[in-house]
Design a protein around this motif. Structure first.
Motif, PDB file in Angstrom:
ATOM      1  N   ILE A  81       1.611  -9.756  23.581  1.00 56.62           N
ATOM      2  CA  ILE A  81       1.081  -9.022  24.679  1.00 56.62           C
ATOM      3  C   ILE A  81       1.473  -7.088  24.482  1.00 56.62           C
ATOM      4  O   ILE A  81       2.467  -7.557  24.149  1.00 56.62           O
ATOM      5  CB  ILE A  81       1.630  -8.946  26.093  1.00 56.62           C
ATOM      6  CG1 ILE A  81       1.586 -10.265  26.477  1.00 56.62           C
ATOM      7  CG2 ILE A  81       0.908  -8.014  26.792  1.00 56.62           C
ATOM      8  CD1 ILE A  81       0.412 -10.877  26.237  1.00 56.62           C
ATOM      9  N   PHE A  82       0.306  -6.384  23.949  1.00 61.72           N
ATOM     10  CA  PHE A  82       0.493  -5.557  23.213  1.00 61.72           C
ATOM     11  C   PHE A  82       0.114  -4.143  24.479  1.00 61.72           C
ATOM     12  O   PHE A  82      -0.866  -3.872  24.322  1.00 61.72           O
ATOM     13  CB  PHE A  82      -0.562  -5.134  21.527  1.00 61.72           C
ATOM     14  CG  PHE A  82       0.342  -6.007  20.848  1.00 61.72           C
ATOM     15  CD1 PHE A  82       0.840  -5.024  19.793  1.00 61.72           C
ATOM     16  CD2 PHE A  82       0.216  -7.580  20.720  1.00 61.72           C
ATOM     17  CE1 PHE A  82       1.472  -5.723  18.636  1.00 61.72           C
ATOM     18  CE2 PHE A  82       0.632  -7.963  19.296  1.00 61.72           C
ATOM     19  CZ  PHE A  82       1.392  -7.321  18.255  1.00 61.72           C
ATOM     20  N   ASP A  83       0.645  -4.111  25.259  1.00 64.06           N
ATOM     21  CA  ASP A  83       0.540  -3.567  26.427  1.00 64.06           C
ATOM     22  C   ASP A  83       1.165  -2.314  26.512  1.00 64.06           C
ATOM     23  O   ASP A  83       1.253  -1.036  27.439  1.00 64.06           O
ATOM     24  CB  ASP A  83       1.111  -4.353  27.834  1.00 64.06           C
ATOM     25  CG  ASP A  83       2.822  -4.844  27.086  1.00 64.06           C
ATOM     26  OD1 ASP A  83       2.625  -4.513  26.618  1.00 64.06           O
ATOM     27  OD2 ASP A  83       2.657  -5.558  29.035  1.00 64.06           O
ATOM     28  N   GLY A  84       2.058  -1.632  25.252  1.00 67.34           N
ATOM     29  CA  GLY A  84       3.139  -0.413  25.305  1.00 67.34           C
ATOM     30  C   GLY A  84       4.331   0.137  26.083  1.00 67.34           C
ATOM     31  O   GLY A  84       4.770   0.566  26.263  1.00 67.34           O
ATOM     32  N   ARG A  85       4.454  -1.510  26.352  1.00 66.40           N
ATOM     33  CA  ARG A  85       6.166  -1.834  26.754  1.00 66.40           C
ATOM     34  C   ARG A  85       7.244  -1.387  25.675  1.00 66.40           C
ATOM     35  O   ARG A  85       6.345  -1.369  24.713  1.00 66.40           O
ATOM     36  CB  ARG A  85       6.198  -2.905  27.339  1.00 66.40           C
ATOM     37  CG  ARG A  85       7.068  -4.078  26.743  1.00 66.40           C
ATOM     38  CD  ARG A  85       6.804  -5.437  27.277  1.00 66.40           C
ATOM     39  NE  ARG A  85       5.165  -5.989  27.753  1.00 66.40           N
ATOM     40  CZ  ARG A  85       5.722  -7.085  28.013  1.00 66.40           C
ATOM     41  NH1 ARG A  85       6.426  -7.551  27.905  1.00 66.40           N
ATOM     42  NH2 ARG A  85       4.456  -7.427  28.190  1.00 66.40           N
ATOM     43  N   ASN A  86       7.830  -0.577  26.962  1.00 68.79           N
ATOM     44  CA  ASN A  86       9.028  -0.556  25.764  1.00 68.79           C
ATOM     45  C   ASN A  86      10.002  -1.381  25.030  1.00 68.79           C
ATOM     46  O   ASN A  86      10.814  -1.906  26.230  1.00 68.79           O
ATOM     47  CB  ASN A  86      10.019   0.743  25.950  1.00 68.79           C
ATOM     48  CG  ASN A  86       9.246   2.003  26.119  1.00 68.79           C
ATOM     49  OD1 ASN A  86       8.299   2.589  25.261  1.00 68.79           O
ATOM     50  ND2 ASN A  86       9.071   2.789  27.275  1.00 68.79           N
ATOM     51  N   GLU A 106       4.267   0.871  17.491  1.00 74.83           N
ATOM     52  CA  GLU A 106       4.943   1.494  17.253  1.00 74.83           C
ATOM     53  C   GLU A 106       6.964   2.089  17.240  1.00 74.83           C
ATOM     54  O   GLU A 106       6.960   1.522  17.572  1.00 74.83           O
ATOM     55  CB  GLU A 106       4.339   2.670  18.687  1.00 74.83           C
ATOM     56  CG  GLU A 106       2.648   3.140  17.832  1.00 74.83           C
ATOM     57  CD  GLU A 106       2.352   3.801  19.564  1.00 74.83           C
ATOM     58  OE1 GLU A 106       1.072   3.877  19.688  1.00 74.83           O
ATOM     59  OE2 GLU A 106       2.695   4.023  20.406  1.00 74.83           O
ATOM     60  N   TYR A 107       7.068   2.810  16.570  1.00 70.32           N
ATOM     61  CA  TYR A 107       8.872   3.228  16.163  1.00 70.32           C
ATOM     62  C   TYR A 107       8.944   4.372  17.182  1.00 70.32           C
ATOM     63  O   TYR A 107       8.071   5.552  16.292  1.00 70.32           O
ATOM     64  CB  TYR A 107       9.029   2.674  14.526  1.00 70.32           C
ATOM     65  CG  TYR A 107       8.833   1.567  13.954  1.00 70.32           C
ATOM     66  CD1 TYR A 107       9.850   0.882  14.516  1.00 70.32           C
ATOM     67  CD2 TYR A 107       7.501   0.516  14.246  1.00 70.32           C
ATOM     68  CE1 TYR A 107       9.812  -0.826  13.764  1.00 70.32           C
ATOM     69  CE2 TYR A 107       7.120  -0.110  13.658  1.00 70.32           C
ATOM     70  CZ  TYR A 107       8.309  -1.548  13.184  1.00 70.32           C
ATOM     71  OH  TYR A 107       8.818  -2.804  13.637  1.00 70.32           O
ATOM     72  N   ILE A 108       9.755   4.424  17.948  1.00 68.56           N
ATOM     73  CA  ILE A 108       9.710   5.883  18.896  1.00 68.56           C
ATOM     74  C   ILE A 108      10.982   5.872  19.029  1.00 68.56           C
ATOM     75  O   ILE A 108      11.949   5.450  18.814  1.00 68.56           O
ATOM     76  CB  ILE A 108       9.272   5.561  20.066  1.00 68.56           C
ATOM     77  CG1 ILE A 108       8.207   4.895  20.340  1.00 68.56           C
ATOM     78  CG2 ILE A 108       9.607   6.824  20.976  1.00 68.56           C
ATOM     79  CD1 ILE A 108       7.277   5.418  19.706  1.00 68.56           C
ATOM     80  N   ASP A 109      11.494   7.574  18.086  1.00 70.94           N
ATOM     81  CA  ASP A 109      12.975   7.889  19.154  1.00 70.94           C
ATOM     82  C   ASP A 109      13.017   7.514  19.900  1.00 70.94           C
ATOM     83  O   ASP A 109      12.669   8.210  21.090  1.00 70.94           O
ATOM     84  CB  ASP A 109      12.962   9.459  19.103  1.00 70.94           C
ATOM     85  CG  ASP A 109      13.821   9.692  18.513  1.00 70.94           C
ATOM     86  OD1 ASP A 109      15.247   9.362  19.335  1.00 70.94           O
ATOM     87  OD2 ASP A 109      14.433  10.723  18.400  1.00 70.94           O
ATOM     88  N   PRO A 110      14.175   6.848  21.012  1.00 73.33           N
ATOM     89  CA  PRO A 110      14.610   6.805  22.641  1.00 73.33           C
ATOM     90  C   PRO A 110      15.015   7.747  23.386  1.00 73.33           C
ATOM     91  O   PRO A 110      14.758   8.407  23.906  1.00 73.33           O
ATOM     92  CB  PRO A 110      15.558   5.304  22.228  1.00 73.33           C
ATOM     93  CG  PRO A 110      15.875   5.607  21.477  1.00 73.33           C
ATOM     94  CD  PRO A 110      15.038   6.116  20.251  1.00 73.33           C
ATOM     95  N   GLU A 111      14.878   9.073  21.938  1.00 74.71           N
ATOM     96  CA  GLU A 111      16.076   9.872  22.988  1.00 74.71           C
ATOM     97  C   GLU A 111      14.838  10.698  23.196  1.00 74.71           C
ATOM     98  O   GLU A 111      14.850  11.754  24.313  1.00 74.71           O
ATOM     99  CB  GLU A 111      16.353  10.986  22.425  1.00 74.71           C
ATOM    100  CG  GLU A 111      17.921  10.529  21.631  1.00 74.71           C
ATOM    101  CD  GLU A 111      19.423   9.989  22.685  1.00 74.71           C
ATOM    102  OE1 GLU A 111      19.147  10.991  23.671  1.00 74.71           O
ATOM    103  OE2 GLU A 111      19.471   8.868  22.766  1.00 74.71           O
ATOM    104  N   SER A 112      13.788  11.680  22.018  1.00 72.48           N
ATOM    105  CA  SER A 112      13.053  12.010  23.163  1.00 72.48           C
ATOM    106  C   SER A 112      11.382  11.078  22.822  1.00 72.48           C
ATOM    107  O   SER A 112      10.238  12.247  23.110  1.00 72.48           O
ATOM    108  CB  SER A 112      12.605  13.128  22.106  1.00 72.48           C
ATOM    109  OG  SER A 112      11.789  12.174  20.552  1.00 72.48           O
TER     110      SER A 112
END
Length: 666
Positions: A81-86, A106-112
């Motif tokens: 399920i590619f629904d954008g959840r973290n 997508e690899y995300i910086d959790p701080e920013s």
């Protein structure tokens, strides 16, 4: 109207000529079918070429998970399920997203919340229990397995670390792997890895430069077909298709039942050759000669179905060593101490260790079929029972004889041959599977080798000493309706104990250091990663010897195992605890416990996991247990179902001595 005599003679002559031509054509066809053939000279044609003549076989294969083992990423193949959840793990964040029919991590910086990288999902691997995802490096043909998989049963994303048997401190990137140098070989058909920088890496290594083959290799791989298709088992089909294109040869094929030297039917191969077709993938193996590795990485495996597998590879065993400094014993931990495989993809090795195979009477095809039965396991409903075993062991066709042999009710799980002779002691793809080593239960041997025992798999409340006593009595006495094993199965005395004495029984030192008089449930805490996983999974199975509140004594063990530092142990323990509580008598007494467990996530951080676990433990402690059945004597529990702190610490300390990272190789 009467035909002229000359016309009749002409027709007769024509028929004779055609008949003669037919005989000659058929003879030529049969000669073609038997012509010498070199499979290395044939080419792969793809499964669609097979469908033209074998539509029914193609259709049955198409339903299998072999067919969908590797696929191009599309709406038809992607299960996650590619629904954008973290997805947060190790302080890092990945976000699966979908855009315009394409899929990305997508690899995300959790701080920013800033995007660091965006990788497109190019291919999928697997479609049954779980599905992994591949991205392509640059413009090369090198594919890498990414950090998360989608688990179909759990319906959730799971980090790859939790799919394997490593502890919590396994680095975030540990299971990012290059598809072309491992997965490609068994998950596809007609493989040519085409490694492009073998010489370069070799030269760098010889110059003293640090080289990591798991990450530095590059490929321009070619496969005849993604997934495991017809030609993986039947051999490359170009010559067969060419022969079938000739009319008389095709007629000869039909009349001879499909016999043709240019194509292989594993069922018809003599001796072990048929099973070796399965063994080319269901037996982790190494090239027979180390210098062949380079050829493998360039042009792929040299084995073709019908050949002698051992002329090409050597199936690995516990004592197989590899020429890599610091990793020489890579395969050792993939087997129990007695050499029995304990991971999937070693089914062929297990069968090789079976007496029936050594005597030449057991093959893979005795139970499995690519074109019949449920795709999950490729077993027919008939072969899920005792039928395969009874073909040879016909004495046990009679219910009375089976009961006397098994010491269990004939229609119960204790009389299912597999449960005793192919116990569930194998880990793989986040599940527990049957051993393919067909053997008789040996409680003493299993304890010495630190592996689960078939009897104790169901009787977790009992000890090694009990199992040894029962098996000793089994050899000496006829079965009776009151035997402890049978009572536990049919519910007359579900916590019945074995004989108090140990006649003829010599104390056994368990490899894991555990007390041979303690219940097997202690392996939830003292076992190594595979043993813990097996015991945690077995605790929740519905074929257990105990049901309902008679399994309540397992709850303290499972709650303790939910604090383990191996994700696999935590997951199975949590799932089994929920299954035990689902089997609980109605009444609402465990509602608080269930509510606490609902907040537990085996992949969450230690603090996030511990809060619901401790709440569940408190809810358990608060339950009124005075009218419950007494805990099993060997469990070590107090009368109010607590695991005393000294005993718990003793178990945990034994478990710490068994810590290890097991390289699965998936």
């Amino acid at each position: 109207m009467k035909w002229p005599e000359t016309r009749i003679i002409a027709i007769a002559a024509t028929l004779l000529v055609l008949s003669g031509l037919g005989v000659l054509g058929m003879l030529d066809g049969y000669l073609n079918l038997g012509a010498a053939f070199d499979p290395m000279q044939a080419e792969f044609t793809g499964s669609q070429a097979c469908a033209d003549c074998h539509a029914d076989r193609h259709e049955s294969w198409f339903q299998t998970y072999h067919r969908s083992m590797t696929q191009e990423a599309s709406a038809a193949s992607v299960q996650g399920i590619f629904d954008g959840r973290n997805l947060d793990y190790w302080g890092l964040r990945v976000r699966p997203v979908q855009q315009d029919g394409r899929y990305f991590f997508e690899y995300i910086d959790p701080e920013s919340d800033r995007m660091i990288n965006r990788l497109e999902i190019e291919r999928t691997v697997g479609s049954n229990r779980y599905q992994q995802y591949l991205a392509r490096l640059d413009e090369s043909g090198t594919y890498v397995r990414l950090h998360y998989l989608w688990h179909n049963q759990d319906q959730r994303w799971i980090h790859m670390n939790a799919a394997f048997l490593g502890p919590d401190d396994t680095p975030f990137d540990s299971h990012v792997a290059i598809w072309n140098q491992n997965c490609i070989f068994c998950h596809n058909t007609g493989v040519e890895p085409n490694m492009t920088n073998y010489t370069e890496l070799q030269q760098r290594a010889m110059a003293g430069e640090a080289v990591d083959p798991a990450r530095d290799t590059r490929f321009e791989s070619v496969v005849a077909e993604l997934g495991i298709s017809c030609e993986t088992c039947h051999g490359p089909g170009s010559e067969h298709a060419q022969r079938a294109s000739k009319f008389w040869t095709r007629q000869a094929m039909h009349l001879s039942g499909g016999l043709d030297t240019s194509i292989v039917n594993p069922v018809r191969l003599e001796g072990d050759l048929g099973s070796q077709v399965c063994g080319q993938c269901h037996a982790q193996r190494v090239p027979r000669k180390a210098e062949w590795i380079r050829d493998w990485m360039r042009s792929g495996p040299s084995y073709r179905p019908g050949q002698d597998l051992y002329q090409h590879v050597t199936p690995v065993a516990r004592d197989t060593r590899i020429p890599v400094a610091g990793r020489e014993d890579l395969f050792k931990a993939r087997f129990w101490a007695d050499g029995t495989p304990r991971l999937t993809a070693y089914e062929y090795q297990g069968m090789l260790q079976s007496t029936g195979h050594e005597q030449g009477v057991i093959t893979c095809m005795d139970c499995h079929s690519m074109h019949d039965g449920n795709p999950s396991g490729q077993l027919t409903d008939r072969n899920r029972g005792n039928a395969p075993c009874l073909r040879c062991h016909q004495d046990y066709r009679r219910e009375a004889a089976l009961t006397e042999h098994s010491r269990h009710a004939a229609d119960g799980p204790g009389s299912l041959c597999y449960n005793c002779h192919m116990p569930q002691i194998v880990y793989g793809v986040m599940d527990i599977h049957r051993s393919h080593r067909i053997e008789s239960p040996d409680a003493a041997g299993d304890a010495r080798n630190g592996r689960p025992n078939a009897c104790l798999n169901c009787h977790l409340d009992q000890s090694t000493r009990w199992a040894m006593n029962e098996l000793n009595r089994y050899d000496d006495e006829p079965a009776s309706a009151g035997s402890p094993i049978d009572q536990a199965r049919i519910g007359e005395d579900p916590i019945g104990k074995g004989p108090s004495g140990d006649e003829g029984i010599v104390k056994v030192e368990r490899l894991d250091g555990g007390d041979w008089t303690r219940s097997e449930a202690m392996t939830l805490l003292i076992g190594d990663p595979v043993h813990k996983a097996v015991s945690a999974w077995r605790a929740g199975q519905q074929d257990s010897a105990l049901r309902g509140r008679h399994r309540a004594w397992l709850v303290p063990y499972l709650l303790a195992a939910m604090a383990d530092h191996y994700p696999a142990s935590r997951r199975f323990s949590h799932q089994s605890l929920l299954r035990i509580l689902e089997d609980w008598p109605a009444g609402g007494e465990i509602d608080a416990l269930l509510n606490s467990l609902a907040g537990f996530d085996f992949m969450a951080s230690a603090d996030q996991r511990e809060a619901p676990r401790l709440a569940a433990l408190a809810a358990w402690t608060a339950l009124d247990k005075q009218h419950w059945p007494a805990p099993p004597i060997d469990s070590g529990l107090t009368a109010d179902y607590r695991l005393p702190a000294p005993l718990l610490e003793q178990f945990l300390e034994l478990g710490r001595h068994q810590d290890k990272q097991i390289s699965i190789g998936e």
